[in-house]
Design an enzyme around this catalytic site. Structure first.
Site, PDB file in Angstrom:
ATOM      1  N   PRO A   2       1.072  -1.088   0.123  1.00  0.00           N
ATOM      2  CA  PRO A   2      -0.007  -0.014  -0.217  1.00  0.00           C
ATOM      3  C   PRO A   2       0.943   1.227   0.064  1.00  0.00           C
ATOM      4  O   PRO A   2       1.737   1.416   0.765  1.00  0.00           O
ATOM      5  CB  PRO A   2      -1.018  -0.112   1.327  1.00  0.00           C
ATOM      6  CG  PRO A   2      -0.729  -1.646   1.490  1.00  0.00           C
ATOM      7  CD  PRO A   2       0.439  -2.108   1.119  1.00  0.00           C
ATOM      8  N   GLU A   3       0.484   2.149  -0.998  1.00  0.00           N
ATOM      9  CA  GLU A   3       0.983   3.504  -0.999  1.00  0.00           C
ATOM     10  C   GLU A   3       0.349   4.366  -0.420  1.00  0.00           C
ATOM     11  O   GLU A   3      -0.877   4.361   0.097  1.00  0.00           O
ATOM     12  CB  GLU A   3       1.816   3.721  -2.453  1.00  0.00           C
ATOM     13  CG  GLU A   3       2.495   2.519  -2.733  1.00  0.00           C
ATOM     14  CD  GLU A   3       3.095   2.665  -4.437  1.00  0.00           C
ATOM     15  OE1 GLU A   3       3.293   3.763  -4.862  1.00  0.00           O
ATOM     16  OE2 GLU A   3       3.465   1.685  -4.809  1.00  0.00           O
ATOM     17  N   LYS A  61       3.197   6.557   3.949  1.00  0.00           N
ATOM     18  CA  LYS A  61       2.698   5.473   4.018  1.00  0.00           C
ATOM     19  C   LYS A  61       2.297   5.076   5.558  1.00  0.00           C
ATOM     20  O   LYS A  61       1.636   3.968   5.806  1.00  0.00           O
ATOM     21  CB  LYS A  61       3.453   4.280   3.587  1.00  0.00           C
ATOM     22  CG  LYS A  61       3.915   4.699   2.128  1.00  0.00           C
ATOM     23  CD  LYS A  61       5.035   3.463   1.883  1.00  0.00           C
ATOM     24  CE  LYS A  61       5.563   3.783   0.107  1.00  0.00           C
ATOM     25  NZ  LYS A  61       6.336   2.824  -0.160  1.00  0.00           N
ATOM     26  N   ARG A 155       0.939 -11.236   5.504  1.00  0.00           N
ATOM     27  CA  ARG A 155       2.415 -11.536   5.668  1.00  0.00           C
ATOM     28  C   ARG A 155       3.234 -11.022   6.644  1.00  0.00           C
ATOM     29  O   ARG A 155       4.248 -11.342   6.906  1.00  0.00           O
ATOM     30  CB  ARG A 155       2.980 -10.669   4.226  1.00  0.00           C
ATOM     31  CG  ARG A 155       2.333 -11.511   2.954  1.00  0.00           C
ATOM     32  CD  ARG A 155       2.920 -10.678   1.785  1.00  0.00           C
ATOM     33  NE  ARG A 155       2.298 -11.086   0.392  1.00  0.00           N
ATOM     34  CZ  ARG A 155       2.597 -10.786  -0.843  1.00  0.00           C
ATOM     35  NH1 ARG A 155       3.458  -9.653  -0.754  1.00  0.00           N
ATOM     36  NH2 ARG A 155       2.058 -11.034  -1.794  1.00  0.00           N
ATOM     37  N   ARG A 343      13.264  -5.410  -7.542  1.00  0.00           N
ATOM     38  CA  ARG A 343      11.768  -5.160  -8.207  1.00  0.00           C
ATOM     39  C   ARG A 343      11.783  -5.146  -9.691  1.00  0.00           C
ATOM     40  O   ARG A 343      12.672  -5.690 -10.208  1.00  0.00           O
ATOM     41  CB  ARG A 343      11.021  -3.883  -7.382  1.00  0.00           C
ATOM     42  CG  ARG A 343      11.025  -4.378  -5.976  1.00  0.00           C
ATOM     43  CD  ARG A 343      10.259  -3.082  -5.378  1.00  0.00           C
ATOM     44  NE  ARG A 343      11.488  -2.016  -4.967  1.00  0.00           N
ATOM     45  CZ  ARG A 343      11.288  -1.085  -4.120  1.00  0.00           C
ATOM     46  NH1 ARG A 343      10.090  -0.762  -3.638  1.00  0.00           N
ATOM     47  NH2 ARG A 343      12.303  -0.239  -3.838  1.00  0.00           N
TER      48      ARG A 343
END
Length: 358
Positions: A2-3, A61, A155, A343
């Protein structure tokens, strides 16, 4: 992960549904989600119980909830929430017992979500003097029933913890310097001269302001750009330079600004810097309006609903698909995916040309 748009969507949901509610009990299901709360789960449970949710704030965030003491005064510490890779804050309102399908509603209310880590039992808004929130800080939802605020994290990269509030008054804000100086003195805890909106958790103070912050300073960001030869995407992801931007929105902003992710930050002209920051701001606002980006069920708002900005992405996740801008110009250029710091980066080879080797 989530940003900014996803975290802001969650923050707004908490503000709409949960502020002003007293915390009746706290249940820690998995202590791993409290690993940053060093005093431990028992302290976390006791420290929250009896206080009320007062305000919901965000920087980048990070999300935090300020608390009210029993007498309505502001508590000197806040509940910090970081969603990590898969964290969710879900709101469940207690059934009112009037509906004919009350048994089904009660079953849904009592059902424990998979991957539940922490549960807060909240009372009715304003039910006791602990509500403490007034004016714009009071929740719009003044239901007479209780509520549960659930932290779910598959997670377990996210978490919750308490952190002392410290002043962080922008230099551009005119304040009573003597009072503010006293409040901000080393070891000082008198925050009466500092508005609540200028108090941040100590653990969050190092995070830079984000482009949607009223006091975001583009000139300060420009100065930081000029001090580093790191690639511009790496700098965008540095939360001490500019916060709230992650991999998705960095790629989107760089596509809009026609910049390659590896272009050294210090080589950006003043115009390129301005256009890039405008692109970052624009893509964050558009995503926020769409409720964020949901590629899977891991990101949802407080009601369990997904965002839909992924439908508007121009770069991220579009490898092998035509560049929208090139297509409009009559060119056929396919987007590419390239490795970037464990990434991926997505770009148009025509619009975002690689910088020349130095």
């Amino acid at each position: 992960m989530p940003e900014l748009p996803e975290v802001e969507t969650v923050r707004a949901g908490i503000a709409d549904h949960s502020l002003g509610r007293p915390v009746g009990a706290v249940r820690v299901v998995d202590a791993r989600s409290l690993r940053r709360h060093l005093p431990g789960p028992a302290h976390f449970e006791a420290a929250r119980t009896g206080r009320a949710l007062r305000g919901a704030y965000r920087r980048g965030k990070y999300l935090w909830l300020t608390l009210s003491e029993a007498d309505g005064t502001l508590a000197d510490e806040a509940l910090v929430v970081h969603l990590g890779m898969s964290g969710q804050l879900l709101v469940r309102d207690e059934p009112d017992g009037v509906s004919g399908s009350d048994s089904e509603a009660r079953a849904a209310f009592d059902e424990q979500p998979r991957h539940l880590r922490v549960a807060l039992e909240l009372g009715p808004a304003g039910a006791t003097s602990t509500a403490g929130a007034t004016g714009s800080m009071v929740s719009a939802n003044r239901a007479s029933t209780g509520q549960r605020l659930l932290f779910v994290d598959q997670r377990i990269f996210g978490g919750m913890f308490l952190s002392p509030l410290v002043p962080d008054v922008p230099a551009t804000v005119a304040t009573n310097e003597a009072a503010a100086g006293e409040a901000m003195s080393e070891g000082g805890t008198d925050f009466s001269a500092v508005p609540e909106c200028f108090l941040v958790p100590e653990a969050v103070k190092h995070i830079a302001r984000d482009p949607l912050d009223e006091f975001f300073d583009p000139a300060a960001v420009r100065r930081k750009f000029l001090r580093t030869s790191s690639g511009i995407k790496k700098v965008l992801l540095d939360q001490s330079v500019i916060s709230g931007v992650g991999n998705i929105y960095a790629d989107e902003a760089l596509w809009r600004a026609r910049l390659h992710y590896a272009k050294p930050a210090r080589t950006l002209s003043a115009t390129q810097t301005r256009e890039l920051l405008e692109a970052v701001t624009q893509v964050l606002r558009e995503s926020l309006a769409a409720g964020g980006t949901s590629f899977d069920a891991l990101y949802v708002n407080v009601l369990g609903e997904s965002g839909y900005f992924e439908r508007s992405l121009n770069a991220y996740g579009r490898a092998g698909e035509p560049c929208h801008r090139c297509a409009e110009a009559g060119r056929t250029t396919l987007m590419v995916r390239e490795p970037f710091q464990n990434r991926s980066s997505y770009r148009c080879p025509h619009c975002q040309r690689a910088p020349r080797s130095r």
